[in-house]
Motif scaffolding. Structure first.
Motif, PDB file in Angstrom:
ATOM      1  N   VAL B 148     113.463  91.736 126.658  1.00  0.00           N
ATOM      2  CA  VAL B 148     112.252  90.936 126.450  1.00  0.00           C
ATOM      3  C   VAL B 148     111.157  91.831 125.888  1.00  0.00           C
ATOM      4  O   VAL B 148     110.472  91.477 124.924  1.00  0.00           O
ATOM      5  N   SER B 149     111.034  93.025 126.468  1.00  0.00           N
ATOM      6  CA  SER B 149     109.999  93.949 126.018  1.00  0.00           C
ATOM      7  C   SER B 149     110.230  94.363 124.564  1.00  0.00           C
ATOM      8  O   SER B 149     109.306  94.405 123.758  1.00  0.00           O
ATOM      9  N   PHE B 150     111.486  94.633 124.234  1.00  0.00           N
ATOM     10  CA  PHE B 150     111.810  95.035 122.862  1.00  0.00           C
ATOM     11  C   PHE B 150     111.483  93.919 121.870  1.00  0.00           C
ATOM     12  O   PHE B 150     110.713  94.109 120.920  1.00  0.00           O
ATOM     13  N   ALA B 151     112.054  92.726 122.116  1.00  0.00           N
ATOM     14  CA  ALA B 151     111.860  91.626 121.168  1.00  0.00           C
ATOM     15  C   ALA B 151     110.389  91.250 121.074  1.00  0.00           C
ATOM     16  O   ALA B 151     109.849  91.057 119.975  1.00  0.00           O
ATOM     17  N   GLY B 152     109.714  91.178 122.229  1.00  0.00           N
ATOM     18  CA  GLY B 152     108.302  90.811 122.241  1.00  0.00           C
ATOM     19  C   GLY B 152     107.456  91.816 121.474  1.00  0.00           C
ATOM     20  O   GLY B 152     106.588  91.445 120.687  1.00  0.00           O
ATOM     21  N   SER B 153     107.734  93.098 121.684  1.00  0.00           N
ATOM     22  CA  SER B 153     106.947  94.134 121.015  1.00  0.00           C
ATOM     23  C   SER B 153     107.136  94.088 119.506  1.00  0.00           C
ATOM     24  O   SER B 153     106.193  94.304 118.746  1.00  0.00           O
ATOM     25  N   MET B 154     108.372  93.791 119.084  1.00  0.00           N
ATOM     26  CA  MET B 154     108.615  93.713 117.644  1.00  0.00           C
ATOM     27  C   MET B 154     107.798  92.579 117.028  1.00  0.00           C
ATOM     28  O   MET B 154     107.228  92.717 115.950  1.00  0.00           O
ATOM     29  N   LYS B 165     103.493  85.159 111.125  1.00  0.00           N
ATOM     30  CA  LYS B 165     102.383  84.246 111.395  1.00  0.00           C
ATOM     31  C   LYS B 165     102.587  83.563 112.750  1.00  0.00           C
ATOM     32  O   LYS B 165     103.699  83.506 113.260  1.00  0.00           O
ATOM     33  N   ASP B 166     101.476  83.049 113.284  1.00  0.00           N
ATOM     34  CA  ASP B 166     101.591  82.277 114.535  1.00  0.00           C
ATOM     35  C   ASP B 166     102.540  81.116 114.301  1.00  0.00           C
ATOM     36  O   ASP B 166     102.541  80.505 113.247  1.00  0.00           O
ATOM     37  N   PHE B 167     103.322  80.839 115.322  1.00  0.00           N
ATOM     38  CA  PHE B 167     104.302  79.781 115.169  1.00  0.00           C
ATOM     39  C   PHE B 167     104.523  79.137 116.526  1.00  0.00           C
ATOM     40  O   PHE B 167     104.801  79.821 117.502  1.00  0.00           O
ATOM     41  N   SER B 168     104.355  77.825 116.589  1.00  0.00           N
ATOM     42  CA  SER B 168     104.657  77.162 117.860  1.00  0.00           C
ATOM     43  C   SER B 168     105.073  75.732 117.579  1.00  0.00           C
ATOM     44  O   SER B 168     104.776  75.180 116.522  1.00  0.00           O
ATOM     45  N   PHE B 169     105.812  75.167 118.484  1.00  0.00           N
ATOM     46  CA  PHE B 169     106.190  73.760 118.341  1.00  0.00           C
ATOM     47  C   PHE B 169     106.108  73.117 119.714  1.00  0.00           C
ATOM     48  O   PHE B 169     106.069  73.820 120.738  1.00  0.00           O
ATOM     49  N   THR B 170     106.046  71.789 119.729  1.00  0.00           N
ATOM     50  CA  THR B 170     105.908  71.122 121.019  1.00  0.00           C
ATOM     51  C   THR B 170     107.130  71.408 121.877  1.00  0.00           C
ATOM     52  O   THR B 170     108.261  71.437 121.387  1.00  0.00           O
ATOM     53  N   GLY B 171     106.888  71.612 123.126  1.00  0.00           N
ATOM     54  CA  GLY B 171     107.988  71.871 124.050  1.00  0.00           C
ATOM     55  C   GLY B 171     108.455  73.309 124.016  1.00  0.00           C
ATOM     56  O   GLY B 171     109.475  73.651 124.607  1.00  0.00           O
ATOM     57  N   GLN B 172     107.724  74.150 123.302  1.00  0.00           N
ATOM     58  CA  GLN B 172     108.158  75.540 123.221  1.00  0.00           C
ATOM     59  C   GLN B 172     108.148  76.231 124.582  1.00  0.00           C
ATOM     60  O   GLN B 172     109.068  76.975 124.915  1.00  0.00           O
ATOM     61  N   ASN B 173     107.092  75.941 125.365  1.00  0.00           N
ATOM     62  CA  ASN B 173     107.024  76.552 126.689  1.00  0.00           C
ATOM     63  C   ASN B 173     108.226  76.182 127.540  1.00  0.00           C
ATOM     64  O   ASN B 173     108.766  77.010 128.270  1.00  0.00           O
ATOM     65  N   VAL B 174     108.626  74.909 127.433  1.00  0.00           N
ATOM     66  CA  VAL B 174     109.763  74.433 128.216  1.00  0.00           C
ATOM     67  C   VAL B 174     111.029  75.147 127.762  1.00  0.00           C
ATOM     68  O   VAL B 174     111.799  75.665 128.571  1.00  0.00           O
ATOM     69  N   LEU B 206     120.064  85.924 125.064  1.00  0.00           N
ATOM     70  CA  LEU B 206     119.071  84.994 125.610  1.00  0.00           C
ATOM     71  C   LEU B 206     117.752  85.711 125.885  1.00  0.00           C
ATOM     72  O   LEU B 206     116.671  85.192 125.601  1.00  0.00           O
ATOM     73  N   ALA B 207     117.845  86.926 126.438  1.00  0.00           N
ATOM     74  CA  ALA B 207     116.624  87.679 126.750  1.00  0.00           C
ATOM     75  C   ALA B 207     115.867  88.028 125.474  1.00  0.00           C
ATOM     76  O   ALA B 207     114.639  87.955 125.431  1.00  0.00           O
ATOM     77  N   LEU B 208     116.605  88.383 124.426  1.00  0.00           N
ATOM     78  CA  LEU B 208     115.951  88.675 123.146  1.00  0.00           C
ATOM     79  C   LEU B 208     115.221  87.442 122.631  1.00  0.00           C
ATOM     80  O   LEU B 208     114.063  87.508 122.214  1.00  0.00           O
ATOM     81  N   LEU B 209     115.926  86.283 122.673  1.00  0.00           N
ATOM     82  CA  LEU B 209     115.309  85.034 122.215  1.00  0.00           C
ATOM     83  C   LEU B 209     114.050  84.726 123.013  1.00  0.00           C
ATOM     84  O   LEU B 209     113.026  84.333 122.461  1.00  0.00           O
ATOM     85  N   TYR B 210     114.160  84.927 124.327  1.00  0.00           N
ATOM     86  CA  TYR B 210     112.999  84.648 125.171  1.00  0.00           C
ATOM     87  C   TYR B 210     111.825  85.529 124.748  1.00  0.00           C
ATOM     88  O   TYR B 210     110.699  85.054 124.620  1.00  0.00           O
ATOM     89  N   GLY B 211     112.107  86.813 124.514  1.00  0.00           N
ATOM     90  CA  GLY B 211     111.052  87.739 124.092  1.00  0.00           C
ATOM     91  C   GLY B 211     110.367  87.281 122.825  1.00  0.00           C
ATOM     92  O   GLY B 211     109.145  87.286 122.718  1.00  0.00           O
ATOM     93  N   VAL B 212     111.171  86.833 121.843  1.00  0.00           N
ATOM     94  CA  VAL B 212     110.616  86.380 120.574  1.00  0.00           C
ATOM     95  C   VAL B 212     109.725  85.155 120.782  1.00  0.00           C
ATOM     96  O   VAL B 212     108.569  85.114 120.364  1.00  0.00           O
ATOM     97  N   PRO B 217     103.904  82.162 119.942  1.00  0.00           N
ATOM     98  CA  PRO B 217     102.753  81.267 119.851  1.00  0.00           C
ATOM     99  C   PRO B 217     101.418  81.917 120.218  1.00  0.00           C
ATOM    100  O   PRO B 217     100.381  81.292 120.071  1.00  0.00           O
ATOM    101  N   ILE B 218     101.422  83.150 120.700  1.00  0.00           N
ATOM    102  CA  ILE B 218     100.164  83.757 121.146  1.00  0.00           C
ATOM    103  C   ILE B 218      99.401  84.304 119.946  1.00  0.00           C
ATOM    104  O   ILE B 218      99.964  85.001 119.115  1.00  0.00           O
TER     105      ILE B 218
END
Lengths: 102, 475
Positions: B148-154, B165-174, B206-212, B217-218
Motif C-alpha cells: 500500500v505504501s509503495f503504490a500510494g507513494s508512487m 491527475k485527480d481521479f475519482s468515481f462514485t462508489g470509489q470509497n466502497v 489487491l494491496a497494490l490496487l488499494y494503494g493506488v 481521489p485525494i
C-alpha cells in the motif's frame, strides 16, 4: 486464544520495544516548529530505510539456485539502499540551507 | 562473539535513530541529527553484512557480490537523484524514496513467504504448520502495508509532478474498502492454511490496487499529509520485518518512524485546521460546484503597472511579502531577497509572512528562503503575521493563492472553509503577483483578487521581481 497468549509471551521483549518506541516517537518530535516539518518527515523517511537490513538478510540467505529469491532480494537491496541513501542526502540538502550565517 | 558485537551495533544504531530524530526537531541541531542517524544506519548495515548469523544454521551470510552490487547501485542512484533534484521537487523526491522503502518491505515478505512455503511443502505436518502461523501472519501484514505504501507513494509522486491527475468515481470509497477487506480475509485464510501459497500474490496485487485507489481521489494540496501518512506506514512495514527476523534495530527504527510519522501527519492536518478523516475521505479540490456558484458575483480585477508597484513599495513604511508555490516554481527566492535588500536600503521595513502550508509542503517556503540567505528573523509565522498586517502598507503576494483566500473564513461552502489563512486584507494595499487568473492548487476561485484594495501584477515571479528591483532603484 491460547495461541494469542502464547504469541504475546513468546514475543514479550519485542512487544515492550513496540510500546516504548511508540511513546518515544511521539515524545521526541512533540514540539517541532512547523519550519522543520518537511526535513523531519524526510529524516524519518530515511530512518525507516532500516528495512534494508531485512533485504540484506534475505539476499544473504538466498540459495544460489533460487533465482526468484536472488532477483527479488537483489531488487529489495537496491530499493532499500535508494531509500536510505537518497533519504539522508535529501534531508541534508534541505538542512544545509538552515545553516547559520556569519 | 560476533553475535554480541552485532547486538551492540544494533543497540548503538537504535540510540542514534532516537537521538537523530530528537535533534531533527530543533533548527540548531537538525543537520547534525541527520548525520548521527545516517552514521547509525551505516553501522547497522555493515554489522549485518559481516556479523549476522542465521539463527537456525549458524551460517554467515553469503552472496556478498550481490549485496555490494545492490548497495553500490542503490547508493549511487540515490545520491545522484537526491543531489540533482530541484528544491521545488523535494516533496516528490521524499515520496519516491518512501515508496522504495515500502517496495523493499513488500519484496522481503514475498521472498520469505516463498522460502517458508517451500519448507512447508517438504514437511506438511500439522505441527510445523501450526508453528509457522505467526510467521505467516507477520509476512502477510508486512506485505500488505509495504505494498500500500509503495503504490500510494508512487501515485503521490506522480500527482505532485503533475503526471497523474485527480481521479475519482462514485462508489470509489466502497470499492477501496472491498479491496482491502478481501486482501485481509485472504490473508487470514492464508494464516490458517499456509499451504495455499499462490494466495500471497493475489494479496500482493489487491494491496497494490488499494494503494493506488486510496491516493487517487485525494487532491494535490493534501499530498504532504498523505506522504507523511504513507511514511509512517512504511515505518510499520519495516517494524514487521523486525518481528520476522527478531531484529531489534528494524523494530526500533520502524516503530519510531511509525509513531513519529503519525504524530507529524496529525500536526500537519492541524496546521490546515482539518481532520485526517476529512483529508482522506472528502476529496479536496474535487468539489468544483462550489467554485461555479461563487465566481459570478465578483466583478472585475484591476492590474497595476510595474512602475506604480515600485513607487508604492518604495514609499511604504512596511512591506510584507507572502511567498507561495509560484515563487518556488519560478526559483525566484534569490531575486526576492534582492528586492528585500533594496527596499531595506530605502528605509522600508520588509518582512515575510509564512503560512504553515504555503507551497507544496509545510516548511517549504522556509527552506527556499533560507537557501537565498534570508534572515531567519524576518520570517513571521501565521499568528504574528496576522497581527502585523493591520500596520502594513503593502502586502506583496508572490504566487500564493489558497493560503490568502478569504473564503476559508467567510464561505462555509468552500472546500477550504475553516483553514486558517493569512489575513492580508487588513493591510492598506495588496499587490498580487500571479502568472494568470487561473485558480490555485485547490482549484478554488479567490475573492481577494476582486477587492478594490487589490491590484494584480501578472507574470513569472522571477521576471517581475527583477523588473521591480530595477524600477525601485530608479525611484
Amino acid at each position: 486464544m491460547d495461541k494469542i497468549l502464547e504469541f504475546i509471551s513468546a514475543n514479550q521483549q519485542m512487544i515492550y520495544i513496540v510500546i516504548l518506541m511508540i511513546f518515544v516517537g511521539i515524545e521526541v518530535i512533540g514540539r517541532v516548529p512547523s519550519v522543520l516539518h518537511t526535513p523531519l518527515m524526510s529524516g524519518a523517511n530515511a530512518i525507516h530505510g532500516v528495512v534494508i537490513i531485512g533485504a540484506i538478510i534475505v539476499m544473504g540467505k538466498a540459495e544460489a539456485d533460487n533465482y526468484l529469491a536472488l532477483i527479488l532480494g537483489f531488487l529489495a537491496v537496491v530499493l532499500g539502499t535508494l531509500n536510505v541513501v537518497g533519504g539522508f542526502v535529501v534531508t541534508d540538502r534541505m538542512l544545509e540551507m538552515f545553516k547559520k550565517k556569519k | 562473539m560476533s553475535e554480541h558485537i552485532l547486538n551492540i551495533c544494533y543497540l548503538v544504531a537504535s540510540v542514534t535513530f532516537i537521538l537523530g530524530l530528537k535533534m531533527l526537531s530543533n533548527p540548531a541541531s537538525a543537520r547534525k541529527g541527520n548525520l548521527v542517524a545516517a552514521g547509525g544506519m551505516s553501522i547497522a548495515i555493515f554489522a549485518t553484512i559481516f556479523l549476522y548469523r542465521n539463527a537456525e544454521t549458524g551460517e554467515h551470510l553469503h552472496n556478498f557480490g550481490w549485496i555490494f552490487c545492490g548497495l553500490i547501485i542503490g547508493g549511487i542512484a540515490g545520491t545522484l537523484a537526491a543531489k540533482k533534484v530541484k528544491m521545488t521537487a523535494m516533496p516528490e523526491m521524499v515520496s519516491l524514496f518512501n515508496g522504495m522503502g515500502g517496495a523493499c518491505a513488500a519484496l522481503i515478505s514475498l521472498v520469505e513467504f516463498n522460502h517458508l512455503s517451500k519448507e512447508l511443502a517438504l514437511n506438511p505436518g500439522s505441527e510445523f504448520i501450526a508453528s509457522s502461523q505467526s510467521t505467516v501472519l507477520i509476512i502477510v501484514l508486512g506485505l500488505i502495508i509495504g505494498s500500500v505504501s509503495f503504490a500510494g507513494s508512487m501515485i503521490a509522486w506522480g500527482k505532485l509532478n503533475g503526471k497523474i491527475k485527480d481521479f475519482s468515481f462514485t462508489g470509489q470509497n466502497v470499492l477501496n474498502l472491498v479491496f482491502l477487506l478481501v486482501a485481509l480475509v485472504l490473508g487470514a485464510y492464508l494464516v490458517t492454511n499456509p499451504l495455499h501459497a499462490n494466495f500471497i500474490y493475489i494479496i500482493f496485487i489487491l494491496a497494490l490496487l488499494y494503494g493506488v485507489l486510496f491516493v487517487m481521489p485525494i487532491g494535490g494540496a493534501d499530498m504532504p499529509v498523505v506522504i507523511s501518512l504513507l511514511n509512517s506506514f512504511t515505518g510499520v512495514a519495516a517494524a514487521f520485518g523486525g518481528f520476522l527476523y527478531n531484529n531489534k534495530v528494524m523494530l526500533t527504527g520502524g516503530i519510531l518512524v511509525g509513531a513519529a510519522g503519525t504524530l507529524l501527519t496529525i500536526l500537519m492536518c492541524k496546521a490546515m485546521n482539518r481532520s485526517l478523516k476529512n483529508v482522506l475521505v472528502g476529496s479536496f479540490g474535487g468539489n468544483k460546484n462550489a467554485v461555479a456558484t461563487g465566481a459570478g458575483a465578483q466583478g472585475n480585477y484591476k492590474e497595476i503597472t510595474l512602475s506604480d508597484a515600485a513607487m508604492l513599495m518604495s514609499y511604504a513604511n512596511k512591506v510584507m511579502i507572502v511567498p507561495g508555490y509560484g515563487l518556488a516554481v519560478a526559483q525566484a527566492q534569490h531575486t526576492c531577497h534582492e528586492l528585500e535588500k533594496i527596499l531595506a536600503e530605502k528605509g522600508v521595513e520588509v518582512k515575510y509572512a509564512i503560512h504553515p502550508v504555503a507551497g507544496r509542503m509545510p516548511g517549504h517556503m522556509n527552506v527556499l528562503l533560507a537557501e537565498a540567505d534570508v534572515n531567519y528573523e524576518k520570517l513571521e509565522e501565521m499568528e504574528q503575521a496576522n497581527d502585523e498586517f493591520k500596520t502594513t502598507d503593502v502586502v506583496l503576494i508572490l504566487g500564493a493563492n489558497d493560503v490568502v483566500n478569504p473564503a476559508a473564513k467567510t464561505d462555509p461552502a468552500s472546500p477550504i472553509y475553516g483553514m486558517p489563512i493569512l489575513e492580508v486584507e487588513q493591510a492598506k494595499t495588496i499587490i498580487v503577483n500571479k502568472r494568470s487568473m487561473k485558480p490555485g492548487y485547490a482549484g478554488i476561485e479567490n475573492n481577494l483578487f476582486f477587492q478594490p484594495k487589490t491590484s494584480m501584477l501578472f507574470g513569472d515571479a522571477k521576471k517581475v521581481l527583477q523588473d521591480l528591483c530595477t524600477e525601485i532603484k530608479t525611484v
